[in-house]
Design a protein around this motif. Sequence first.
Motif, PDB file in Angstrom:
ATOM      1  N   ALA A 217       0.872  -1.251   0.026  1.00 55.86           N
ATOM      2  CA  ALA A 217       0.103   0.155  -0.156  1.00 55.86           C
ATOM      3  C   ALA A 217       0.835   1.515  -0.017  1.00 55.86           C
ATOM      4  CB  ALA A 217      -1.069   0.119   1.397  1.00 55.86           C
TER       5      ALA A 217
ATOM      6  N   LYS B 282       2.374   1.730  -3.457  1.00 57.91           N
ATOM      7  CA  LYS B 282       1.547   2.329  -4.429  1.00 57.91           C
ATOM      8  C   LYS B 282       1.049   3.687  -4.189  1.00 57.91           C
ATOM      9  CE  LYS B 282      -3.148   2.108  -6.480  1.00 57.91           C
ATOM     10  NZ  LYS B 282      -2.872   3.027  -7.434  1.00 57.91           N
ATOM     11  N   PHE B 283       0.992   4.034  -2.930  1.00 58.08           N
ATOM     12  CA  PHE B 283       0.894   5.574  -2.199  1.00 58.08           C
ATOM     13  C   PHE B 283       2.056   6.300  -2.971  1.00 58.08           C
ATOM     14  CE2 PHE B 283       0.591   9.001   0.687  1.00 58.08           C
ATOM     15  CZ  PHE B 283      -0.795   9.246   0.488  1.00 58.08           C
TER      16      PHE B 283
ATOM     17  N   ASP C  78       1.468   6.813  -6.614  1.00 55.81           N
ATOM     18  CA  ASP C  78       0.469   7.632  -7.259  1.00 55.81           C
ATOM     19  C   ASP C  78       0.863   9.268  -6.773  1.00 55.81           C
ATOM     20  OD1 ASP C  78      -1.087   5.600  -7.648  1.00 55.81           O
ATOM     21  OD2 ASP C  78      -2.002   5.355  -5.706  1.00 55.81           O
TER      22      ASP C  78
ATOM     23  N   ILE D 207      -4.361   5.567 -10.814  1.00 55.93           N
ATOM     24  CA  ILE D 207      -4.419   5.601  -9.324  1.00 55.93           C
ATOM     25  C   ILE D 207      -5.435   4.793  -8.868  1.00 55.93           C
ATOM     26  CG2 ILE D 207      -4.688   7.280  -7.330  1.00 55.93           C
ATOM     27  CD1 ILE D 207      -2.959   9.470  -9.029  1.00 55.93           C
TER      28      ILE D 207
ATOM     29  N   VAL E 135      -6.939  10.844  -2.535  1.00 54.31           N
ATOM     30  CA  VAL E 135      -6.241   9.312  -2.310  1.00 54.31           C
ATOM     31  C   VAL E 135      -5.578   9.277  -0.952  1.00 54.31           C
ATOM     32  CG1 VAL E 135      -4.179   8.566  -3.300  1.00 54.31           C
ATOM     33  CG2 VAL E 135      -5.204   9.604  -4.827  1.00 54.31           C
TER      34      VAL E 135
ATOM     35  N   LEU F 141      -6.211   5.942   3.224  1.00 51.24           N
ATOM     36  CA  LEU F 141      -4.913   5.482   4.253  1.00 51.24           C
ATOM     37  C   LEU F 141      -5.087   6.020   5.609  1.00 51.24           C
ATOM     38  CD1 LEU F 141      -1.534   5.536   2.641  1.00 51.24           C
ATOM     39  CD2 LEU F 141      -3.153   3.939   2.711  1.00 51.24           C
TER      40      LEU F 141
END
Lengths: 355, 355
Positions: free
Chosen positions: A115, A118-119, A122, B85, B175, B179
């Motif tokens: 995660a 990917k973050f 992005d 994304i 985004v 999280l």
Amino acid sequence: MLNELSNVAALIDAEIENDDFPSAVKPEYLRLAVRDYPCHGGKRLRPALLLWSCGLVDGEIDHAIPAAAAVEIYHNWTLVHDDIIDNDSVRRGAPTTHIQVADYAAKHFSAGTAAADKFGRDFAILAGDIQQGWAVNMLLKSAERGVPAPVTVALCRRMQELVNRELISGEALDVEFPLRGWRNIGPDEVMRMLYLKTGALLRFCTEAGAAIGTGSHDFSEPVITSLGEFASSAGIAFQLRDDWLGIFGDFDKFGKSIGADLASTKPTILLLKTFELIGESDRKKLESLIGLPEYTIEQIETVRKLMRDSGAEKYVLDKSAELSAKGRSILMCFEDNRYRQLLLELNDYLVSRDK
Amino acid sequence: MLNELSNVAALIDAEIENDDFPSAVKPEYLRLAVRDYPCHGGKRLRPALLLWSCGLVDGEIDHAIPAAAAVEIYHNWTLVHDDIIDNDSVRRGAPTTHIQVADYAAKHFSAGTAAADKFGRDFAILAGDIQQGWAVNMLLKSAERGVPAPVTVALCRRMQELVNRELISGEALDVEFPLRGWRNIGPDEVMRMLYLKTGALLRFCTEAGAAIGTGSHDFSEPVITSLGEFASSAGIAFQLRDDWLGIFGDFDKFGKSIGADLASTKPTILLLKTFELIGESDRKKLESLIGLPEYTIEQIETVRKLMRDSGAEKYVLDKSAELSAKGRSILMCFEDNRYRQLLLELNDYLVSRDK
């Protein structure tokens, strides 16, 4: 010349550092990511090309400062996206943008590795997207600093029609090479890719400097096109020198980086030209020496001999010298002044440096 | 109004289709990817806002056409990067850009799944990057179509300083939400995100139309700022209506998409406001109804009752009506003409539509 280059770097560092474009970016760690590469310093060769081209045609250097800062920011956004695409984790001795944001996410949001990775990617996409806008905005500030609005519009269109399209097309071709298998790629194709990926922005630097200096908004004027030719020739000559140094450079100066292009199976013109010129048994020998994790001096010497005996080394050095001479002869058509001298020295430096 | 909107769509479709910016992009499948979303049609609400705002202030509609095409291309590049994304595979009934290029790579380069997927994402990053340049270039073409160069420069700076920074910052916050865990996010934060992600470009549309129409390059003029307010209010009102329809819409018209926001755990203002207003036991009940794969009518009715009884539904409808009324009152300050009528009808349509 190197001293003058440092002065340019200091000027551009300050211009970028003090520009407030990133200030409105949220959240804060994205703002930091947007500022990171552009504020990291560097040789600032592109701004120097732009400013000195403006000076060469007797323009006001001061008017060209926003444009010079803009090309540097432009260069940097392409690096941020390249680094995602190439999975690179280090740039100029520091973590790349996507790695930095991934580390932030792992720490501050307790995100797992996948995660967080990917973050990081992005946010690096978004950081590069903002930097592209920042570069455009910086270029448009030229209109506040003495460049007439029609020239500013023309500069910004040229940035899109030349740099955006060609540079990104060049990057795309470079990304495509490994999928096609580099053995299916010819040296001329790599040359065309370099003219796009590296040459387009360099060409824009000198064109923009000349346009600002002469107050022209016609990019087909001979003064502008010839300076554009100079920059793209010098850029390719530089790249060919880089390829050559990566194999024939001094082991004491370079250490492990000699052979790094071979290790990463990078399709350099030097390597592809060698393949084109050698016979079947030598081809097999050379192939067996590509993609190794490390290289001994003996292995490098074997590669060098193949490249030298095939005539590929000579081809690359001749081509580089030819491009450099072409650049020199273009510059010699301009009247002598200190900026012509600086550009001539820069042109020499790019192809004679030994590190 | 809907008829006039179709006319705008046809005009903008042709403008984008015929623009030659993508023609120099290499390789060919990247060129196709660059053209794909912008040439795919759609309602073209943003161009309509821009053109009608220009008409509202008695400007020449014809001068505003490149800017109207530019905002549509701008919108589309952000979608290409958003789709990477968000890992979305479908957009407007067709595969998203990164999926299309991945399919191409699998077929033409015999790439394995992981390599093809990465190649698809890499090329979609580059396609969006080129589209951003295309949008800037299209906007700058205004200078060839009757917009004075200083106004064109101001428009393009506003595109960077307002749209680029705010829209991308809004996307970044969006985004970030998952999280952080959406239970840690308040409705006001989502509202601020929407003002950035959705509101900034809509605001630019009306501002740009007014600037072109009045020939002004001062974006702090009341005519321009008030029309900007109108558009961002209308955009948020539209979004709130969308959230409401996603829960309270007609089952016969929407079928499965009722509850889709709940299924995807999207932090809508409606949902977050409900959580803010309900007690502990209701909160547990509502939490148990979030993120289910499918929803029965009974489950939706339970959610509706919680949202209604808590006052969250009323809050969202009141807010939407308030924003719509604000937009209306801004428009009523302008002299009556057919464009004012179109904008008033559009403003009503956005918050009264039932699908």
